[in-house]
Each structure stands twice: as structure tokens, then as C-alpha cells.
Design a protein around this motif. Sequence first.
Motif, mmCIF file in Angstrom:
data_model
loop_
_atom_site.group_PDB
_atom_site.id
_atom_site.type_symbol
_atom_site.label_atom_id
_atom_site.label_comp_id
_atom_site.label_asym_id
_atom_site.label_seq_id
_atom_site.Cartn_x
_atom_site.Cartn_y
_atom_site.Cartn_z
ATOM 1 N N GLU A 60 1.082 -0.887 -0.137
ATOM 2 C CA GLU A 60 0.306 0.675 0.033
ATOM 3 C C GLU A 60 0.983 1.469 0.391
ATOM 4 O O GLU A 60 0.931 1.834 -0.703
ATOM 5 N N ALA A 61 2.033 1.457 0.922
ATOM 6 C CA ALA A 61 3.272 2.563 0.554
ATOM 7 C C ALA A 61 4.139 1.984 1.004
ATOM 8 O O ALA A 61 4.125 1.209 2.060
ATOM 9 N N LYS A 62 4.858 2.302 0.275
ATOM 10 C CA LYS A 62 6.168 1.510 0.707
ATOM 11 C C LYS A 62 7.411 2.735 0.840
ATOM 12 O O LYS A 62 8.040 2.670 1.668
ATOM 13 N N MET A 63 6.926 4.571 1.616
ATOM 14 C CA MET A 63 7.631 5.669 2.170
ATOM 15 C C MET A 63 6.175 6.562 2.650
ATOM 16 O O MET A 63 5.788 6.611 2.347
ATOM 17 N N HIS A 64 6.610 6.676 4.193
ATOM 18 C CA HIS A 64 6.139 6.913 4.924
ATOM 19 C C HIS A 64 6.960 8.160 5.238
ATOM 20 O O HIS A 64 8.258 8.406 6.112
ATOM 21 N N VAL A 99 -4.209 -15.269 -11.543
ATOM 22 C CA VAL A 99 -3.465 -15.200 -10.295
ATOM 23 C C VAL A 99 -2.513 -14.438 -10.255
ATOM 24 O O VAL A 99 -1.568 -14.021 -10.907
ATOM 25 N N ARG A 100 -2.381 -13.245 -9.289
ATOM 26 C CA ARG A 100 -1.522 -12.522 -8.946
ATOM 27 C C ARG A 100 -1.392 -12.056 -7.276
ATOM 28 O O ARG A 100 -2.018 -12.519 -6.735
ATOM 29 N N ASP A 101 0.205 -11.499 -7.219
ATOM 30 C CA ASP A 101 0.714 -11.627 -5.488
ATOM 31 C C ASP A 101 1.058 -10.669 -6.081
ATOM 32 O O ASP A 101 2.134 -10.206 -6.423
ATOM 33 N N ARG A 102 0.455 -9.991 -4.894
ATOM 34 C CA ARG A 102 1.035 -8.710 -4.286
ATOM 35 C C ARG A 102 2.273 -8.193 -4.252
ATOM 36 O O ARG A 102 2.877 -6.382 -4.435
ATOM 37 N N ASP A 103 2.965 -9.079 -3.493
ATOM 38 C CA ASP A 103 4.397 -8.725 -2.834
ATOM 39 C C ASP A 103 5.595 -8.784 -4.657
ATOM 40 O O ASP A 103 4.942 -8.770 -5.304
ATOM 41 N N ALA A 104 6.558 -8.241 -4.279
ATOM 42 C CA ALA A 104 7.494 -7.918 -4.868
ATOM 43 C C ALA A 104 8.969 -8.895 -5.873
ATOM 44 O O ALA A 104 9.189 -10.242 -4.426
ATOM 45 N N GLY A 105 9.168 -8.670 -6.399
ATOM 46 C CA GLY A 105 10.542 -10.389 -6.703
ATOM 47 C C GLY A 105 9.937 -11.777 -6.558
ATOM 48 O O GLY A 105 9.197 -11.423 -7.184
ATOM 49 N N ASP A 106 10.648 -12.784 -6.214
ATOM 50 C CA ASP A 106 10.159 -13.369 -6.038
ATOM 51 C C ASP A 106 8.935 -13.939 -5.041
ATOM 52 O O ASP A 106 8.732 -15.263 -5.034
ATOM 53 N N ASN A 107 9.348 -13.000 -4.316
ATOM 54 C CA ASN A 107 7.356 -13.249 -3.130
ATOM 55 C C ASN A 107 6.986 -12.865 -4.264
ATOM 56 O O ASN A 107 5.256 -13.635 -3.652
ATOM 57 N N GLY A 108 6.409 -12.606 -5.287
ATOM 58 C CA GLY A 108 5.230 -12.547 -6.176
ATOM 59 C C GLY A 108 5.226 -13.444 -7.380
ATOM 60 O O GLY A 108 4.439 -12.865 -8.034
ATOM 61 N N ARG A 109 6.280 -13.929 -7.389
ATOM 62 C CA ARG A 109 6.104 -14.800 -8.640
ATOM 63 C C ARG A 109 5.058 -16.216 -7.957
ATOM 64 O O ARG A 109 5.576 -16.775 -7.285
#
Length: 797
Positions: free
Chosen positions: A305-309, A365-375
Motif C-alpha cells: 500500500e505504501a513503500k514510504m511514510h 493469479v496475482r501476488d502483490r509482493d515484489a521479486g520472488d515473493n510475487g512469482r
Amino acid sequence: LRQFKRQVILFILGVCVCQSRGETLRYSLAEEMERDSFVANIAKDLGVSPSQLAARKARVVSEGNEQLFRLNQNTGVLTAKEPLDREEICPQSETCTLFFKIFFENPLQLIRGEVEVRDVNDNSPVFLEKEMVLEIPETASPGSRFPLVRARDKDVGSNGLQNYTLESNAHFSIALGKRKDGGKYAELVLERQLDREEQRELNLLLTATDGGSPPRSGTTHVRIVVVDANDNIPVFGREVYEVRVPENSPPEQLVVRVAAADADEGSNGKVRYAFTQTTEEYGQLFELNPDTGEIRVVGILDFEEAKMHKMVVKATDGGGLSSHCKVQVEVLDVNDNAPEIALTSLTASIPEDAPPRTVVALFSVRDRDAGDNGRTECAIDGDLPFSLTPAFDNYYELRTNAALDRERTAEYNISITATDWGTRRLSARESIFVQISDVNDNPPQFTQEIYTMSVTENNGPMLRIGSVNATDADAGKNARVSYALVRQEGKEQPVSFVSVNEETGTVQALRPLDYEEVRALEVTVRAADGGSPPLSAQAVLRVVVRDENDNAPVVLHPSRDSLATAGELVPRWAREGYLVARVVAVDADAGQNAWLSYELAKATEPGLFRVGLHSGEVRTARAVAERDAPRQRLVVLVRDRGQPPRSATATLGIALVDGFSDVFLQLSQATAGRWQQQPQAAEEDMLTTRLVAALDCVSSLFLLSVLAFSAAKVCKGRPRARLSPPSARYYADGDFVADGVDVASTGTVSLTERYETCLSSGPGRSQFCFLRPVLPSPKSSPEEESSQDSQRSLPAL
């Protein structure tokens, strides 16, 4: 006189009532007086003697539930029962008045009274707080006023609070004021400038005094804190704080600590922290401690949702001076999101004859994580006739990979699992419900190959006798089974006897059935489904008709047309057990309904004959005596074993004879009886009678000759041999069966003496045919006669 007394009493009552309405006794009493303190002399004030008070039953009544006063009827003195506390009875009231009533009886009189409770200075002024703290900045100008907490005094009037005094000092004085309700208050007045560096705190004594005699007072301490002037702002150690935090950080985890310093002292040097220019979202994710400057996690951080605050923190001292710094929080990704399966297209139902590789569903199929976490990768759980085929991007197709059979599996709950490639692998599961539509590929199946049902004869029309049942493994209209009877060409159609319901398979009898006509019938039932084209199956329906006792026994022998014969002939020398005749009867029913029993219903000589229970044989029950009448008449009752039983009767005519002449006489009498029934043929039959008489004479002579010859043979010395039983060839079936014997009259010729007679009547001639008689030996034993008679008996029909 009585009326006069009544008027006097009414007058006195009226006067008393008027007096009670007009008089009010008023008294006063100081509070806190002792018990039974004197209030007033009621008798004296009312001008009556104490004896009158007692005679008229005077008593005092206070208003309210509690009785505060007591009246002495002997002295007329009114006293207070308990010490009176004005502050408790009438709180916060300037005056306190208690009301009472003097009640007289005989005559009735009511006098009102009031007692005013006077205040006494028994309460001192009281401050609610033992110490009062005032914070006054050192920059406050002279003449500034500061309100003080007022004191409370329960007394009223001059006994209440009257004045405030302040301990002598160099900086403050006291000023008195009056409120709208008349109460007094005090204010602290600054007379000289304060200096925090010279004196940080002052302690003064404030005194409140009432106006009683002697006066009462109360005190409280006033602590004055000199507040430092704020002349320095807080200063942060860094302008920008940059930190990294993983998104799975637990609540209360420390993110960063900001710090600002202030050169002032006291509250001016104490710094408090707060967020500024932050959205509501930041307030839900992070919490800032206003005293320590620590920023901690309170919500759930989500990298997706937000990568920087970015936040701004303000530091404020006690004087209101502030400064700012920036805080940047970078959220690090963690494999905390499972793959998401989104169904794009689905075929709700596919036919069971669908070919392999038929597309059933399309999903992504969708995964909102990035990198291998999203494959991600997908698979089907279990061994099912389906497979997954990648389509494009992250889309997959669900296809069939084998033949389907709805009757084996009508629906599939396909569970698809999607798994990511993270270090801690997460997965998601989606269920796709696929229903297999039916194809008419199964014929109906009967539960039995042969259905056997039974029905009792003489049944009512449309009687339900059973049902057939067939099931179809298909569904819907393909499984809707209808029943029908099959007509077979070239055969008798039993379908006219029964019918089957097209929908339920109920078998009914169309008309009453007769066991004697139809004992069983067999039809073919076809079950067809509602498919297109329809499929069918056949079963055999066998209906067995159960017998009912609806037929009475029918007597075959003796017959109804034997009125012209002389009946059965029994020799006079017949012994016990001699076979006279056999009653032959049949029953068209079956089973026990056709089991017949015979019994003797009526006889000329009841003890002379007996009937076999099951054989129907009529035998002599004793030896024939000379006294027995030459003509006997027997009525045999034939009964079956049905419920209820049915029966018939057979009548036998028996002639007891000594020889052939008696036989001829019996025949002549029987013939004469028949002639009497036909007077119109008497003239024609006269010649026949004469011929019969002539033949009788000739036959008698012949018989005597035979007897004489036989006697001569015997007398010549040769032992007399027993006569052997006649050969069966002389008694063939039907030789001596009469053409017809009336059941109610005579029977056929006895089997012990057989004759064949031919009598004819007509206008021109008559003839009589005679055959050699067969007579048993007069000295033969009953056992031999029984054996011979049993051999000569007629066979049962």
C-alpha cells in the motif's frame, strides 16, 4: 328533642371548624436545644384547662412522617422530642419553620401551629481545599487579580461567612467582592512585580471569618509558584531522520527517537513532541510519545500500500515556542501476501459427452509482493479429469483431460492451489464448482426381472395389486420413467385384465378375476425414459389369482336323472361294512376350498348306514335285519373346507332285497311310479308291463334252476369254496354309471348285484334286456365283501 340535640352538635362542629381555620399558634426555638426542651404552654395559649385537654383527647400532629414535638395532656406543655439541627432540617435556607397541628376530639377541633428554629453559630467557615496552588508568570504586571477558592459556612445571617484576611507579605493583597446571591468572595491582587530568580515560590495563609459571637474562622494555605519567562526555543539534533522498517513489524516496535533541547528552565525548558502536517493514515500507523519523542508502530505496515511514510515532528516548550524536523520511514517488503485467484470466466455446466481438452474456466493469479515473493505457480489438488494450461501473462485455462461420466460423478469441486516463490512460501486456494449435465446414455433398470403379485378372485374393479419400479441413472427428463404394458401379436391379450399406471408403475386389476377361469396371467411391462431418443427396458409381470371359496361342491354320482331306477340294491344278508355305494363330488375351487368331507345328514334307519368322511363310501354300519324297511332313503351332506364352507346334498334310494324277484319288484315299482307321472302314455305302456311280467316269470324259473344245480354240486361232497372276488374286467369304469340320478331320489344299481337293463317305451314295442347277475356268496365274510366292494367302487373324479 332529638332533632334539637342534632342541631346543637352541628353548630358546635361548625364553630370548631371555623376556629380551626382562623387560629394559628406561632413559636420559636433555638436549634441544638436539649431533648424535651420547652416550646410553649398550649393550654394557656388556648385558654383551656389541662383537664379539658385530657377530656377532649388533645394531641399534636407534625407535618411529615417524623413527629418532632410532644404534647403533655396533663400540663398542656408542648416540648421538642429531640434536639433540632437547623442545618440538617433546612439546609441552605435563611429561615426554618416547622408546622404542626393540635387535634381535639369531642367536639372536633383542629388548630394549626408553627415553630421557627433559630440559627446558632455552631459551624465554622470551611475551605474545600487545604492548599491552593497558583502559577503566576514572572512577567505578570502589578494590579493583576487572581481568584481564590471561597469558603463554606452552614450558618446563615450574621452567623454566616463575613470576611477574608491574608497573611502579610510584600507582593500580594486581598480584595473582597459580593456575588449576586449575597455571598462574598476574595481575589488575590498583585501589588509588586515578581522575579523568579529572586523567589521561585511564596506560601501565604488565607483566613475566613463569620459574624457570630464569638466569631468562628477557617484557614487554607495559598502556594504561589512563580513561572519562568520563556526566552529560548527547542533545537533538534537533526533536521531529517531516515529509518527502514520491515512491513511485518509488530505493534509497539520502536521506529526512531527524536530529541530537541531547550536552554530554559522549568516548563519553559520542558519539550513536548507532536506530529504536524500528518494525515489520518499516519496517525493510525505510528504513535509519537509527547514526552520522550519515541515513534513506535501501532498499526499494520503494508509495503504493497505504501513503500514510504514522511512525517513532520514539532517540539514545543512550556512557553509555546516550537521547532520542527522531518522523519522518513521506508517500509521493507516481506512475503506477507498470499497469491490471489480471480475467476474470469466459468462454464457452469458441461455435458458428460464433452470431448477432452474442453475449456471449463479461465482465471488469473496475482501476488502483490515484489521479486520472488510475487512469482506464483498453480496446481490442481487431487486426481481429477482436469488440467491447467497457462494462457497469457498470469492467466490459466482449466480444461478436461479425460472422458466424463455424470452417473459416476455428477459434479466436481475443483480445488486450485496457487503458491508463491518466497522464502516462507504462501499459497491460496480457490474452489471451482463444475456440474456435469446429463446425456441420455442409460436405459431404465427394473428392480426385478420378474414381478410376482397375487390377487384374490372376485376382486373389485381397479383394485391395486402392487407396483413395478424402474430407475434410470440419468437425470432430469432423461430419468423420467413411464410404464406401459406390451401387447404381443398372435397371443391372447391378458392386458385386458390388468393395467399399469404410466407414471407411478402401480398395477391395477381392470375387472374381477375368476380363479376357475384364469389362475395366473403373465404380461410384459416396458419402462421407457424421457430422453430423445428414449431408451427402454422390459420386465415380466406375473399375476397369480388366489382362490376364494365361491363354488359349492357338485355331486357327480348319484346324478339328478336317476328317478326312474330303483336305487342301490343291498341283500338282506349283508353284514357290517358292506359297500352300498360311493358318493362322488367335485369342487371347482382349489386348496382347502376343494377339500371335501362327507357326512350322513338324514336316513330312514340312522344306525344302519355310515358314510366315509373323506372317501364318500356308503357302507352298512351293522348287519341288515329282518325288521329293517325294504326301502331306505339316505341324504349325504358334502361340505368343503372353505371359509365360510359351502355344501351340497346327495340323496340315495336303497332297496333291501332277498333275491332277483325282489329286484324285479323294486324295478317294477319304480317303473310304475314313473308311469303314474305320465298318464298320457299308460295305454301304450300296458304291453310293456305284460312283457316285463312274462320275463319275470321266465327269469325266476331260470334262477331257480341255477340255484338247484349249484346246490346239487355242493351236496356231492366237494368242499364249498369261497367265492373269489369278481374280476375287475366285469366292473370297468362306466359299466354301471347311470345316465342320470336325481340327487334327491334314487341312485344307481348296487355294485353287489349288477344288471344291465334296457327299457324303452314307444307306441309299437318294448324290450327288456337281462344279463347274468353276479351275486356274492351268502356266507362270505364281511372282510371279503369289503375287499370286493372296494375293488368294484367307482374311481373318484
